[in-house]
Design a protein around this motif. Structure first.
Motif, short mmCIF file in Angstrom:
data_model
loop_
_atom_site.label_atom_id
_atom_site.label_comp_id
_atom_site.label_asym_id
_atom_site.label_seq_id
_atom_site.Cartn_x
_atom_site.Cartn_y
_atom_site.Cartn_z
N LYS A 1 -6.37 -28.77 7.09
CA LYS A 1 -5.90 -27.70 6.22
C LYS A 1 -6.25 -27.93 4.75
N ILE A 2 -6.60 -29.17 4.43
CA ILE A 2 -6.85 -29.50 3.02
C ILE A 2 -8.13 -28.83 2.56
N THR A 3 -8.05 -28.07 1.48
CA THR A 3 -9.20 -27.34 0.97
C THR A 3 -9.81 -28.05 -0.24
N VAL A 4 -10.98 -27.59 -0.62
CA VAL A 4 -11.61 -28.10 -1.85
C VAL A 4 -10.69 -27.85 -3.03
N GLY A 5 -10.09 -26.66 -3.07
CA GLY A 5 -9.18 -26.34 -4.16
C GLY A 5 -7.99 -27.26 -4.24
N ASP A 6 -7.50 -27.71 -3.08
CA ASP A 6 -6.36 -28.63 -3.08
C ASP A 6 -6.70 -29.93 -3.79
#
Length: 588
Positions: free
Chosen positions: A354-359
């Motif tokens: 679930k971890i995104t680049v934005g995170d």
């Protein structure tokens, strides 16, 4: 510097304890002592590449080595890891551009890459000059008599952290001098005093020997704000070939009175302890014009400065550049999927998907990574000191999940910002150094910089620490203020500068900073000044490396400083000096 200081503590713990009564109070040591030690690098100076014969050869600092060349790509390495070069020839063969990489040194924990341009001086011959980052440190030791008659001492090291945290008791037994931290029993070290030569030699583990001699104000540029101590007299910044337009304060719409009061205060700053203010540079630009440029403690406009974590904002900027140039991902893209070179990850957890680049850009990835917690497995110092996983991208991706990704609660995680480099590299198939030079440094007229590299991959480290001239660091704020344009040239999309300066997460109030928002590698604040609230975004680095942008006032200001790991000191620069002096100068 962090590792060198840690090594100092480890070695000092092995020394026997000293008692004040064991040694006479050495009154002859009272005063200011200093050393400016240059440890390297050994390889620098004139470089010649000779391709007149079939086999190309490079010559520098007494080395003559073979050069690899294929089409426009050129590279060579010196034996013993003493340096290397890689670059490319221009279409007409007249210029060879690339990077010189120097090895880690006594005071430099990492290798550094410096841009290098060679010119063709005759058919088949290219020449230039290698000017690497100096492996050097200045160490100042101030010794005074305490009320009880014993001696107290403290250090100042303009470049980094050496000895800067404590106040020490100084004792002498023959030629042996011992410095004992008053607060931390295991923090102490020793040296030798030669009264005949007037030299005090201190050995710094993993760094080397500092040979200190007595100094006065005229011969201690890194200890006092200014050598002569005279009153401040304003001068308009010099117009140089670095892209900055300069103006006097009035032409830039700035009131000289509060700024003069601030500079005078900095010139009169006390030098009475390790936590005294240590501002080394102050720059202010308004309406796109550089109007104030003042340096202290021996720094000047030509000297590059350690940006520390202010360099993190360049990491987010490289993400924006990659997207502007067609990289196939978005801030919403799952980050782990962008590392296909790794077949599996330690600490498997479905939340990792679930971890995104934005995170990662907003420091709420949820990974167990907290630089402000010494026990956090993802702490930056832990990452850099451990050897079990030398690939720092893999190290980060292997961390356990601690919190729900993207929950809006920012946790200060350098490893996560650095991971952005792997995402940019993988999605562009380009070297981070090449991207930085082609799409950022080149367009912004930045010529002198030293980029710190990761030890295994050799990638540019995006967690912070690039060395830039203060005028070049200030351009980062001006670029975002002008919506991605520098001197009429589009460098970054306006869409990205808008996205990057929006709030996505928030840091709670702590000893390190007040509670505030966080964008894509920008710290976001609301600043109270003169009864009004202003929106401000900031690139922020340990020690007081601050680029502060106030859009409503068309204002960019910068501090560079040496108060490393003294957060209560340098947070005052943006909490107090900015609203009390700099913002009022722009409100007339």
């Amino acid at each position: 510097m962090r590792l060198a200081y840690a090594a100092l503590l480890a070695v000092s713990m092995l020394l026997p304890a000293a008692r004040a009564e064991d040694a006479a109070v050495p009154k002859g040591l009272v005063g200011l002592w200093a050393a400016e030690q240059v440890f390297g690098p050994r390889v620098q100076g004139a470089l010649t590449l000779d391709g007149r014969a079939g086999d190309w050869e490079a010559e520098i600092a007494g080395y003559r080595v073979a050069v690899s060349h294929a089409k426009d790509a050129v590279s060579f390495s010196l034996p013993g890891g003493n340096g290397s070069f890689r670059g490319r020839l221009s279409a007409d063969g007249g210029i060879l551009r690339g990077f010189w990489t120097q090895p880690p040194g006594a005071t430099l924990d990492n290798a550094y890459a410096t841009p290098l341009k060679l010119h063709r001086t005759q058919a088949g011959v290219w020449q230039g000059r290698v000017d690497p980052l100096p492996d050097a440190a200045s160490l100042y030791l101030s010794v005074s008599t305490a009320n009880d008659g014993s001696l107290r001492a403290f250090f100042r090291n303009p470049e980094g952290n050496l000895g800067a945290r404590g106040v020490y008791r100084l004792t002498q037994d023959g030629t042996l001098v011992t410095l004992q931290d008053l607060d931390v029993a295991e923090r102490r070290f020793q040296g030798n005093y030669d009264a005949a030569s007037g030299r005090l030699t201190l050995h710094w583990p993993d760094v080397g020997d500092f040979i200190l001699t007595r100094r006065d104000r005229d011969d201690a540029p890194g200890f006092y704000p200014a050598a002569d101590g005279t009153r401040y007299s304003y001068r308009q910044p010099l117009q140089e070939d670095d892209g900055w337009k300069t103006a006097d304060l009035a032409a830039a719409g700035l009131d000289a009175k509060p700024l003069a009061a601030l500079v005078q205060q900095l010139l009169e700053a006390p030098v009475d302890g390790p936590r005294a203010p240590y501002i080394q540079g102050l720059l202010v630009a308004r309406h796109g014009k550089l109007a104030l440029e003042q340096y202290f403690y021996g720094f000047d406009r030509a000297r590059t400065h350690d940006t520390r974590s202010a360099g993190k904002t360049l990491g987010g900027t490289l993400v924006g550049i990659a997207l502007d140039h067609g990289a196939k991902f978005t801030p919403a893209s799952p980050a782990y999927a962008l590392f296909p070179e790794y077949k599996d990850f330690a600490n498997p957890d479905p939340r990792k998907q679930k971890i995104t680049v934005g995170d990662f850009m907003t420091m709420d990835s949820g990974l167990a990574c907290d630089d402000n917690d010494d026990d956090s497995p993802g702490n930056e110092d832990t990452m850099q000191a451990q050897t079990a996983q030398p690939d720092w991208y893999k190290f980060t991706l292997d961390l356990p999940v601690q919190d729900e990704p993207g929950d809006g609660r920012a946790v200060y995680c350098t490893a996560g910002i650095n991971l952005l480099g792997g995402i940019v590299r993988n999605t562009t198939q380009r070297s981070l150094l090449d991207l930085f030079q082609e799409y950022y440094a080149g367009p912004l007229d930045i010529r002198d910089y030293h980029a710190n590299l990761m030890p295994t991959t050799g990638d540019m480290y995006l967690g912070g620490g690039i060395r830039l001239r203060p005028r070049d660091l200030l351009k980062l704020g001006q670029l975002y203020l002008d919506h991605g344009v520098w001197n009429g040239r589009r460098v970054l999309s306006a869409r990205w500068t808008d996205l990057a300066t929006r709030q996505y997460s928030a840091f709670p109030a702590s000893a390190y900073a007040p509670g505030h928002g966080y964008g894509y590698t920008w710290h976001l604040f609301e600043v109270q000044s003169g009864g009004k609230t202003y929106r401000e975004y900031m690139a922020q680095g340990n020690g007081g490396q601050l680029v502060m942008v106030v859009p409503e006032l068309d204002l960019v200001a910068e501090f560079t400083a040496g108060n490393y790991n003294a957060f209560p000191v340098w947070r005052k620069y943006f909490e107090q000096l900015m609203p009390e002096y700099i913002i009022p100068a722009a409100v007339q």
